[in-house]
Scaffold this motif. Structure first.
Motif, PDB file in Angstrom:
ATOM      1  N   SER A  32       0.837  -1.205   0.000  1.00  0.00           N
ATOM      2  CA  SER A  32       0.000   0.000   0.000  1.00  0.00           C
ATOM      3  C   SER A  32       0.874   1.258   0.000  1.00  0.00           C
ATOM      4  N   PHE A  33       0.220   2.395  -0.250  1.00  0.00           N
ATOM      5  CA  PHE A  33       0.914   3.691  -0.317  1.00  0.00           C
ATOM      6  C   PHE A  33       1.526   4.114   1.017  1.00  0.00           C
ATOM      7  N   LYS A  34       1.134   3.456   2.101  1.00  0.00           N
ATOM      8  CA  LYS A  34       1.607   3.872   3.428  1.00  0.00           C
ATOM      9  C   LYS A  34       3.129   3.847   3.532  1.00  0.00           C
ATOM     10  N   ASP A  35       3.777   2.985   2.741  1.00  0.00           N
ATOM     11  CA  ASP A  35       5.232   2.830   2.839  1.00  0.00           C
ATOM     12  C   ASP A  35       5.990   4.114   2.500  1.00  0.00           C
ATOM     13  N   ALA A  59      -2.716   3.666  15.312  1.00  0.00           N
ATOM     14  CA  ALA A  59      -4.058   3.099  15.176  1.00  0.00           C
ATOM     15  C   ALA A  59      -4.179   2.778  13.698  1.00  0.00           C
ATOM     16  N   SER A  60      -5.023   1.805  13.361  1.00  0.00           N
ATOM     17  CA  SER A  60      -5.088   1.504  11.931  1.00  0.00           C
ATOM     18  C   SER A  60      -6.338   0.733  11.534  1.00  0.00           C
ATOM     19  N   THR A  61      -6.725   0.964  10.282  1.00  0.00           N
ATOM     20  CA  THR A  61      -7.734   0.105   9.665  1.00  0.00           C
ATOM     21  C   THR A  61      -7.023  -1.055   8.949  1.00  0.00           C
ATOM     22  N   GLY A  62      -5.714  -1.139   9.069  1.00  0.00           N
ATOM     23  CA  GLY A  62      -4.973  -2.291   8.562  1.00  0.00           C
ATOM     24  C   GLY A  62      -3.676  -1.978   7.854  1.00  0.00           C
ATOM     25  N   ASN A  63      -3.714  -1.111   6.853  1.00  0.00           N
ATOM     26  CA  ASN A  63      -2.507  -0.892   6.060  1.00  0.00           C
ATOM     27  C   ASN A  63      -1.409  -0.144   6.803  1.00  0.00           C
ATOM     28  N   THR A  64      -1.788   0.846   7.592  1.00  0.00           N
ATOM     29  CA  THR A  64      -0.771   1.571   8.359  1.00  0.00           C
ATOM     30  C   THR A  64      -0.072   0.609   9.320  1.00  0.00           C
ATOM     31  N   SER A  65      -0.838  -0.294   9.925  1.00  0.00           N
ATOM     32  CA  SER A  65      -0.222  -1.221  10.880  1.00  0.00           C
ATOM     33  C   SER A  65       0.735  -2.179  10.169  1.00  0.00           C
ATOM     34  N   LEU A  84      -8.763  10.242  -5.439  1.00  0.00           N
ATOM     35  CA  LEU A  84      -8.227   9.410  -4.351  1.00  0.00           C
ATOM     36  C   LEU A  84      -9.351   8.931  -3.442  1.00  0.00           C
ATOM     37  N   PRO A  85      -9.159   7.757  -2.824  1.00  0.00           N
ATOM     38  CA  PRO A  85     -10.079   7.399  -1.755  1.00  0.00           C
ATOM     39  C   PRO A  85      -9.804   8.285  -0.543  1.00  0.00           C
ATOM     40  N   LEU A  86     -10.831   8.547   0.216  1.00  0.00           N
ATOM     41  CA  LEU A  86     -10.705   9.491   1.328  1.00  0.00           C
ATOM     42  C   LEU A  86     -11.113   8.781   2.627  1.00  0.00           C
ATOM     43  N   GLY A  87     -10.133   8.605   3.522  1.00  0.00           N
ATOM     44  CA  GLY A  87     -10.419   7.960   4.792  1.00  0.00           C
ATOM     45  C   GLY A  87     -10.115   8.909   5.938  1.00  0.00           C
ATOM     46  N   ASN A  88      -8.859   8.804   6.431  1.00  0.00           N
ATOM     47  CA  ASN A  88      -8.441   9.736   7.483  1.00  0.00           C
ATOM     48  C   ASN A  88      -7.981  11.058   6.871  1.00  0.00           C
ATOM     49  N   ALA A  89      -7.951  11.111   5.564  1.00  0.00           N
ATOM     50  CA  ALA A  89      -7.723  12.312   4.750  1.00  0.00           C
ATOM     51  C   ALA A  89      -6.276  12.801   4.699  1.00  0.00           C
ATOM     52  N   GLY A  90      -5.343  11.984   5.165  1.00  0.00           N
ATOM     53  CA  GLY A  90      -3.925  12.354   5.112  1.00  0.00           C
ATOM     54  C   GLY A  90      -3.367  12.304   3.704  1.00  0.00           C
ATOM     55  N   ASN A  91      -3.800  11.309   2.924  1.00  0.00           N
ATOM     56  CA  ASN A  91      -3.177  11.119   1.618  1.00  0.00           C
ATOM     57  C   ASN A  91      -3.579  12.211   0.632  1.00  0.00           C
ATOM     58  N   LEU A  92      -4.832  12.603   0.640  1.00  0.00           N
ATOM     59  CA  LEU A  92      -5.259  13.687  -0.259  1.00  0.00           C
ATOM     60  C   LEU A  92      -4.513  14.975   0.119  1.00  0.00           C
ATOM     61  N   SER A 130     -13.087  -1.613   4.309  1.00  0.00           N
ATOM     62  CA  SER A 130     -12.689  -1.439   5.721  1.00  0.00           C
ATOM     63  C   SER A 130     -11.566  -0.423   5.900  1.00  0.00           C
ATOM     64  N   ALA A 131     -10.714  -0.244   4.902  1.00  0.00           N
ATOM     65  CA  ALA A 131      -9.586   0.693   5.019  1.00  0.00           C
ATOM     66  C   ALA A 131     -10.060   2.125   5.230  1.00  0.00           C
ATOM     67  N   ILE A 132     -11.237   2.442   4.716  1.00  0.00           N
ATOM     68  CA  ILE A 132     -11.734   3.823   4.835  1.00  0.00           C
ATOM     69  C   ILE A 132     -13.011   3.883   5.689  1.00  0.00           C
ATOM     70  N   VAL A 180      -7.289  -4.558  -6.986  1.00  0.00           N
ATOM     71  CA  VAL A 180      -7.079  -3.640  -5.855  1.00  0.00           C
ATOM     72  C   VAL A 180      -8.052  -3.975  -4.725  1.00  0.00           C
ATOM     73  N   GLU A 181      -7.736  -3.520  -3.547  1.00  0.00           N
ATOM     74  CA  GLU A 181      -8.657  -3.765  -2.426  1.00  0.00           C
ATOM     75  C   GLU A 181      -9.869  -2.828  -2.548  1.00  0.00           C
ATOM     76  N   PRO A 182     -10.957  -3.126  -1.831  1.00  0.00           N
ATOM     77  CA  PRO A 182     -12.174  -2.331  -2.012  1.00  0.00           C
ATOM     78  C   PRO A 182     -11.983  -0.818  -1.848  1.00  0.00           C
ATOM     79  N   VAL A 222      -4.865   3.972  -7.015  1.00  0.00           N
ATOM     80  CA  VAL A 222      -5.370   2.751  -6.396  1.00  0.00           C
ATOM     81  C   VAL A 222      -4.375   2.384  -5.299  1.00  0.00           C
ATOM     82  N   THR A 223      -4.833   2.566  -4.057  1.00  0.00           N
ATOM     83  CA  THR A 223      -3.952   2.710  -2.901  1.00  0.00           C
ATOM     84  C   THR A 223      -3.407   1.418  -2.301  1.00  0.00           C
ATOM     85  N   GLY A 224      -4.147   0.298  -2.500  1.00  0.00           N
ATOM     86  CA  GLY A 224      -3.701  -0.940  -1.862  1.00  0.00           C
ATOM     87  C   GLY A 224      -4.001  -2.165  -2.716  1.00  0.00           C
TER      88      GLY A 224
HETATM   89  N1  F0G Z   1      -6.794   3.430   0.721  1.00  0.00           N
HETATM   90  C1  F0G Z   1      -6.274   2.496   1.536  1.00  0.00           C
HETATM   91  C2  F0G Z   1      -5.943   1.164   0.952  1.00  0.00           C
HETATM   92  C3  F0G Z   1      -6.044   2.803   2.903  1.00  0.00           C
HETATM   93  O1  F0G Z   1      -5.511   1.871   3.677  1.00  0.00           O
HETATM   94  C4  F0G Z   1      -6.387   4.074   3.385  1.00  0.00           C
HETATM   95  C5  F0G Z   1      -6.181   4.417   4.782  1.00  0.00           C
HETATM   96  C6  F0G Z   1      -6.927   5.009   2.492  1.00  0.00           C
HETATM   97  C7  F0G Z   1      -7.112   4.653   1.166  1.00  0.00           C
HETATM   98  C8  F0G Z   1      -7.307   6.378   2.887  1.00  0.00           C
HETATM   99  O2  F0G Z   1      -6.195   7.201   3.054  1.00  0.00           O
HETATM  100  O3  F0G Z   1      -6.609   7.803   5.411  1.00  0.00           O
HETATM  101  O4  F0G Z   1      -4.955   9.047   4.039  1.00  0.00           O
HETATM  102  O5  F0G Z   1      -7.387   9.275   3.595  1.00  0.00           O
HETATM  103  N2  F0G Z   1      -5.813   3.603   5.668  1.00  0.00           N
HETATM  104  C9  F0G Z   1      -5.458   3.965   7.043  1.00  0.00           C
HETATM  105  C10 F0G Z   1      -4.889   2.769   7.789  1.00  0.00           C
HETATM  106  C11 F0G Z   1      -6.483   4.708   7.777  1.00  0.00           C
HETATM  107  O6  F0G Z   1      -4.952   2.724   9.012  1.00  0.00           O
HETATM  108  O7  F0G Z   1      -4.324   1.898   7.146  1.00  0.00           O
HETATM  109  P1  F0G Z   1      -6.277   8.432   4.077  1.00  0.00           P
END
Ligand code: F0G
Length: 369
Positions: free
Chosen positions: A75-78, A99-105, A200-208, A255-257, A302-304, A335-337
């Motif tokens: 995933s992009f977290k790296d 804390a994480s929805t999975g990829n950060t951990s 971009l997908p938007l979760g915790n909003a750090g990547n955007l 689940s990631a978002i 890609v993951e959901p 496509v983030t993961g």
């Molecule tokens: N896509 C994937 C695959 C993610 O794992 C996440 C976030 C996002 C998009 C959203 O990115 O949070 O910067 O807006 N995953 C985090 C985690 C929250 O804990 O792995 P974001």
């Protein structure tokens, strides 16, 4: 062996670079690393920007996929983790926490292992895709599952970060965002300019937030000549930014978002406003349909959560969103993961049948069936 050393020694710089030696090595001058920073890297970044002809045809403009699932932990977290962990080690850290929805951990666990320090991950119990959990276990992280969601896990982690024992490596750590902006640099370097639209997908909003910082920085120094419109896609059941209110019990198959109160909400909102972008939502059905369509029509699995931008793009195109794109628009969907992170989602639809006998006739009959 000798041959390997020989080629490495004579490898031209361009070739060496294109193979990716990690985002710090490649974009050092844009990051706050110095000679005193020990570089903790797994060779992240330099991910492919793949043109998507069938998707382009479907939506009526030129679409590229930035395939971040090809990073070392999938995933992009790296990109952010290499910078965050390198800086943490420079400051004398002995333990990471997130804390994480999975990829950060998964990423934090891998980079902590690489650095030789401890890593604690706080996860919402029962809500982490199996591939991601397996990674955290494999890399030896201390895993604590809480009876609560991601937003509550992040609250706990913020508290634990206060006493100075742990370094928080969530995207509230500015070193994470700095590392992740390199994806925008790469896209400009790969396309020759910024795209018209970045989705971009938007979760915790750090990547955007990170992408917008990267695009702005590159434009400022003349590496690109325009700024993209930033579009964030949220899952309909976890869409606080779209609905402009905290979602107490976010729910989505992605689940990631699955996040109801994003930490970087304000920054992402500013990026969307400044770029004349938008936030769109996609239902779980639309996300899963986009995931399946992309895998079957473009060969990209890609993951959901990563299918959310595809679902959002298809939706915007169907609505004829003229303010975002015309026929000549260049659109990048990140496509983030990787799809293998969350195998159950796909396996769910697979009908298992009894094994057939081991001969060509029986196998042919089974295929034709
Ligand atoms: N896509 C994937 C695959 C993610 O794992 C996440 C976030 C996002 C998009 C959203 O990115 O949070 O910067 O807006 N995953 C985090 C985690 C929250 O804990 O792995 P974001």
């Amino acid at each position: 062996m000798l041959f390997g050393t020989f080629t490495a020694f004579f490898m031209p710089d361009a070739v060496e670079k294109s193979r990716g030696r990690g985002v710090i090595a490649h974009y050092r001058e844009y990051l706050s690393v110095t000679d005193a920073t020990p570089i903790v890297s797994l060779g992240e970044g330099a991910t492919p920007l793949v043109e998507a002809p069938r998707l382009s045809n479907r939506v009526g403009c030129r679409v590229f996929l930035k395939c971040e699932g090809l990073n070392p932990t999938g995933s992009f977290k790296d990109r952010g983790m290499t910078v965050a962990v390198s800086k943490a080690i420079e400051r004398g850290a002995t333990a990471l926490i997130c804390a994480s929805t999975g990829n950060t951990s998964a990423s934090a666990a891998a980079y902590a292992a690489r650095a030789g320090i401890r890593c604690a991950v706080v996860l919402p119990a029962g809500q982490i895709a199996s591939g991601k959990l397996i990674q955290a276990i494999a890399h030896g992280a201390h895993i604590v599952a809480i009876d609560g969601n991601f937003d509550e896990a992040l609250g706990v982690v913020r508290e634990l970060g206060h006493d100075g024992h742990f370094t928080i490596v969530n995207s509230i750590n500015p070193d994470r965002v700095a590392g992740q902006k390199t994806a925008a640099f790469e896209i400009v370097d790969q396309l020759g300019d910024a795209p018209d639209v970045q989705i971009l997908p938007l979760g915790n909003a750090g990547n955007l937030t990170a992408y917008w910082a990267g695009y702005r920085e590159y434009e400022k120094i003349g590496k690109s000549h325009r700024l993209p419109q930033m579009i964030g896609i949220q899952a309909a059941g976890a869409a606080p930014i779209f609905f402009q209110r905290v979602i107490k019990n976010p729910e989505t198959v992605a689940s990631a978002i699955r996040i109801g109160n994003p930490a970087s909400w304000e920054f992402a909102q500013r990026a969307i406003d400044e770029s004349r972008g938008a936030v769109q939502i996609a239902s779980d059905e639309e996300i899963l349909a986009a995931q399946r369509w992309l895998a079957r029509n473009e060969g990209v699995f890609v993951e959901p959560a990563s299918a959310a931008p595809i679902a959002g793009l298809i939706k915007l195109a169907a609505e004829g969103a003229a303010e975002f794109f015309s026929e000549n628009s260049v659109i990048v969907c990140t496509v983030t993961g990787h799809g293998l992170k969350d195998p159950e989602i796909v396996a769910r639809d697979f009908r298992r049948s009894a094994p057939v006998s081991a001969d060509a006739k029986a196998v042919r009959a089974a295929i034709m069936n």
